[in-house]
Write a protein that holds these residues in place. Sequence first.
Motif, PDB file in Angstrom:
ATOM      1  N   THR A 209      12.994  -0.566  -6.691  1.00 32.76           N
ATOM      2  CA  THR A 209      13.421  -1.386  -5.557  1.00 32.76           C
ATOM      3  C   THR A 209      13.596  -0.532  -4.308  1.00 32.76           C
ATOM      4  O   THR A 209      13.168  -0.922  -3.212  1.00 32.76           O
ATOM      5  CB  THR A 209      14.728  -2.134  -5.896  1.00 32.76           C
ATOM      6  OG1 THR A 209      14.540  -2.865  -7.110  1.00 32.76           O
ATOM      7  CG2 THR A 209      15.118  -3.090  -4.792  1.00 32.76           C
ATOM      8  N   ILE A 210      14.187   0.634  -4.452  1.00 33.17           N
ATOM      9  CA  ILE A 210      14.359   1.548  -3.316  1.00 33.17           C
ATOM     10  C   ILE A 210      13.003   1.953  -2.751  1.00 33.17           C
ATOM     11  O   ILE A 210      12.799   1.966  -1.533  1.00 33.17           O
ATOM     12  CB  ILE A 210      15.180   2.792  -3.730  1.00 33.17           C
ATOM     13  CG1 ILE A 210      16.624   2.386  -4.014  1.00 33.17           C
ATOM     14  CG2 ILE A 210      15.121   3.869  -2.651  1.00 33.17           C
ATOM     15  CD1 ILE A 210      17.450   3.461  -4.702  1.00 33.17           C
ATOM     16  N   THR A 211      12.063   2.258  -3.622  1.00 34.11           N
ATOM     17  CA  THR A 211      10.722   2.647  -3.187  1.00 34.11           C
ATOM     18  C   THR A 211      10.060   1.514  -2.412  1.00 34.11           C
ATOM     19  O   THR A 211       9.452   1.736  -1.366  1.00 34.11           O
ATOM     20  CB  THR A 211       9.851   3.055  -4.394  1.00 34.11           C
ATOM     21  OG1 THR A 211      10.455   4.191  -5.016  1.00 34.11           O
ATOM     22  CG2 THR A 211       8.432   3.379  -3.975  1.00 34.11           C
ATOM     23  N   TYR A 212      10.169   0.288  -2.903  1.00 34.28           N
ATOM     24  CA  TYR A 212       9.583  -0.864  -2.216  1.00 34.28           C
ATOM     25  C   TYR A 212      10.208  -1.038  -0.831  1.00 34.28           C
ATOM     26  O   TYR A 212       9.506  -1.360   0.130  1.00 34.28           O
ATOM     27  CB  TYR A 212       9.765  -2.142  -3.029  1.00 34.28           C
ATOM     28  CG  TYR A 212       8.914  -2.213  -4.278  1.00 34.28           C
ATOM     29  CD1 TYR A 212       8.008  -1.213  -4.615  1.00 34.28           C
ATOM     30  CD2 TYR A 212       9.018  -3.285  -5.126  1.00 34.28           C
ATOM     31  CE1 TYR A 212       7.236  -1.280  -5.757  1.00 34.28           C
ATOM     32  CE2 TYR A 212       8.245  -3.384  -6.280  1.00 34.28           C
ATOM     33  CZ  TYR A 212       7.355  -2.372  -6.595  1.00 34.28           C
ATOM     34  OH  TYR A 212       6.591  -2.455  -7.722  1.00 34.28           O
TER      35      TYR A 212
ATOM     36  N   SER B  97       7.955  -0.601   2.596  1.00 32.39           N
ATOM     37  CA  SER B  97       7.795  -1.809   3.407  1.00 32.39           C
ATOM     38  C   SER B  97       8.599  -1.773   4.703  1.00 32.39           C
ATOM     39  O   SER B  97       8.473  -2.664   5.534  1.00 32.39           O
ATOM     40  CB  SER B  97       8.213  -3.037   2.602  1.00 32.39           C
ATOM     41  OG  SER B  97       9.612  -2.981   2.350  1.00 32.39           O
ATOM     42  N   ASN B  98       9.451  -0.764   4.854  1.00 29.50           N
ATOM     43  CA  ASN B  98      10.360  -0.654   5.997  1.00 29.50           C
ATOM     44  C   ASN B  98      11.360  -1.805   6.060  1.00 29.50           C
ATOM     45  O   ASN B  98      11.868  -2.142   7.136  1.00 29.50           O
ATOM     46  CB  ASN B  98       9.598  -0.535   7.313  1.00 29.50           C
ATOM     47  CG  ASN B  98       8.881   0.777   7.435  1.00 29.50           C
ATOM     48  OD1 ASN B  98       9.430   1.823   7.094  1.00 29.50           O
ATOM     49  ND2 ASN B  98       7.640   0.736   7.883  1.00 29.50           N
TER      50      ASN B  98
ATOM     51  N   TYR C 137       0.956  -1.546  -6.315  1.00 30.99           N
ATOM     52  CA  TYR C 137       2.359  -1.931  -6.211  1.00 30.99           C
ATOM     53  C   TYR C 137       2.421  -3.318  -5.596  1.00 30.99           C
ATOM     54  O   TYR C 137       1.637  -3.657  -4.714  1.00 30.99           O
ATOM     55  CB  TYR C 137       3.151  -0.951  -5.333  1.00 30.99           C
ATOM     56  CG  TYR C 137       3.429   0.356  -6.009  1.00 30.99           C
ATOM     57  CD1 TYR C 137       4.385   0.438  -7.011  1.00 30.99           C
ATOM     58  CD2 TYR C 137       2.744   1.509  -5.639  1.00 30.99           C
ATOM     59  CE1 TYR C 137       4.658   1.654  -7.637  1.00 30.99           C
ATOM     60  CE2 TYR C 137       3.013   2.714  -6.264  1.00 30.99           C
ATOM     61  CZ  TYR C 137       3.961   2.772  -7.256  1.00 30.99           C
ATOM     62  OH  TYR C 137       4.219   3.963  -7.866  1.00 30.99           O
ATOM     63  N   ARG C 138       3.372  -4.125  -6.089  1.00 34.44           N
ATOM     64  CA  ARG C 138       3.520  -5.482  -5.567  1.00 34.44           C
ATOM     65  C   ARG C 138       4.999  -5.823  -5.432  1.00 34.44           C
ATOM     66  O   ARG C 138       5.778  -5.584  -6.342  1.00 34.44           O
ATOM     67  CB  ARG C 138       2.877  -6.504  -6.499  1.00 34.44           C
ATOM     68  CG  ARG C 138       1.375  -6.445  -6.522  1.00 34.44           C
ATOM     69  CD  ARG C 138       0.831  -7.530  -7.450  1.00 34.44           C
ATOM     70  NE  ARG C 138      -0.603  -7.570  -7.394  1.00 34.44           N
ATOM     71  CZ  ARG C 138      -1.300  -8.333  -6.557  1.00 34.44           C
ATOM     72  NH1 ARG C 138      -0.683  -9.126  -5.720  1.00 34.44           N
ATOM     73  NH2 ARG C 138      -2.608  -8.307  -6.565  1.00 34.44           N
TER      74      ARG C 138
ATOM     75  N   PRO D 133       0.816  -1.218   0.000  1.00 35.93           N
ATOM     76  CA  PRO D 133       0.000   0.000   0.000  1.00 35.93           C
ATOM     77  C   PRO D 133       0.850   1.269   0.000  1.00 35.93           C
ATOM     78  O   PRO D 133       1.980   1.275   0.477  1.00 35.93           O
ATOM     79  CB  PRO D 133      -0.805  -0.110   1.282  1.00 35.93           C
ATOM     80  CG  PRO D 133      -0.010  -0.989   2.169  1.00 35.93           C
ATOM     81  CD  PRO D 133       0.752  -1.923   1.274  1.00 35.93           C
ATOM     82  N   VAL D 134       0.283   2.295  -0.552  1.00 35.79           N
ATOM     83  CA  VAL D 134       0.903   3.617  -0.553  1.00 35.79           C
ATOM     84  C   VAL D 134      -0.048   4.544   0.204  1.00 35.79           C
ATOM     85  O   VAL D 134      -1.260   4.537  -0.036  1.00 35.79           O
ATOM     86  CB  VAL D 134       1.102   4.145  -1.994  1.00 35.79           C
ATOM     87  CG1 VAL D 134       1.628   5.567  -1.975  1.00 35.79           C
ATOM     88  CG2 VAL D 134       2.035   3.227  -2.766  1.00 35.79           C
ATOM     89  N   TYR D 135       0.530   5.313   1.129  1.00 38.25           N
ATOM     90  CA  TYR D 135      -0.267   6.266   1.880  1.00 38.25           C
ATOM     91  C   TYR D 135       0.140   7.670   1.477  1.00 38.25           C
ATOM     92  O   TYR D 135       1.323   7.982   1.360  1.00 38.25           O
ATOM     93  CB  TYR D 135      -0.044   6.083   3.390  1.00 38.25           C
ATOM     94  CG  TYR D 135      -0.653   4.802   3.897  1.00 38.25           C
ATOM     95  CD1 TYR D 135      -1.961   4.777   4.367  1.00 38.25           C
ATOM     96  CD2 TYR D 135       0.083   3.619   3.900  1.00 38.25           C
ATOM     97  CE1 TYR D 135      -2.528   3.605   4.817  1.00 38.25           C
ATOM     98  CE2 TYR D 135      -0.482   2.441   4.352  1.00 38.25           C
ATOM     99  CZ  TYR D 135      -1.776   2.437   4.812  1.00 38.25           C
ATOM    100  OH  TYR D 135      -2.331   1.272   5.256  1.00 38.25           O
TER     101      TYR D 135
END
Length: 126
Positions: free
Chosen positions: A92-95, A99-100, A64-65, A52-54
């Motif tokens: 990849t950086i964004t994921y 996701s922390n 996004y997956r 999820p994106v907040y």
Amino acid sequence: MNENEIAKLIVNAAYQVHVEPGPGLLESAYEACLIYELVNAGLQVSNQIDLPVYYKDVKLNCNYRIDILVERKVIIEVKAVNILKEVHLAQTITYLKLSNCKLGLLINFNEAKIKDGIKRVINGYL
């Protein structure tokens, strides 16, 4: 098991997948093969996880997956492209940020040598 230990197992599994069918398959095939190898190595593996994106405390449906999440710690982004581009690294950086997670591996199976297709991506410090 820490992220670095998990990453070593992932790299070994990616090598096995790359040796067996070699380059030329679709990303989905490499993902399935890699999952098979990781599960056989005794790792906890999840795939195609909704991310999820907040925005301003509102959950957005952006589809996004995460391709593969190993031991709830390491993200694997699977590619089968001629050349990895900056956008793949940014993805990849964004994921990792969303996701922390601290460690991601961007793996491009469409390389003559798998070592040339693996990029280690760190979110913060390990």
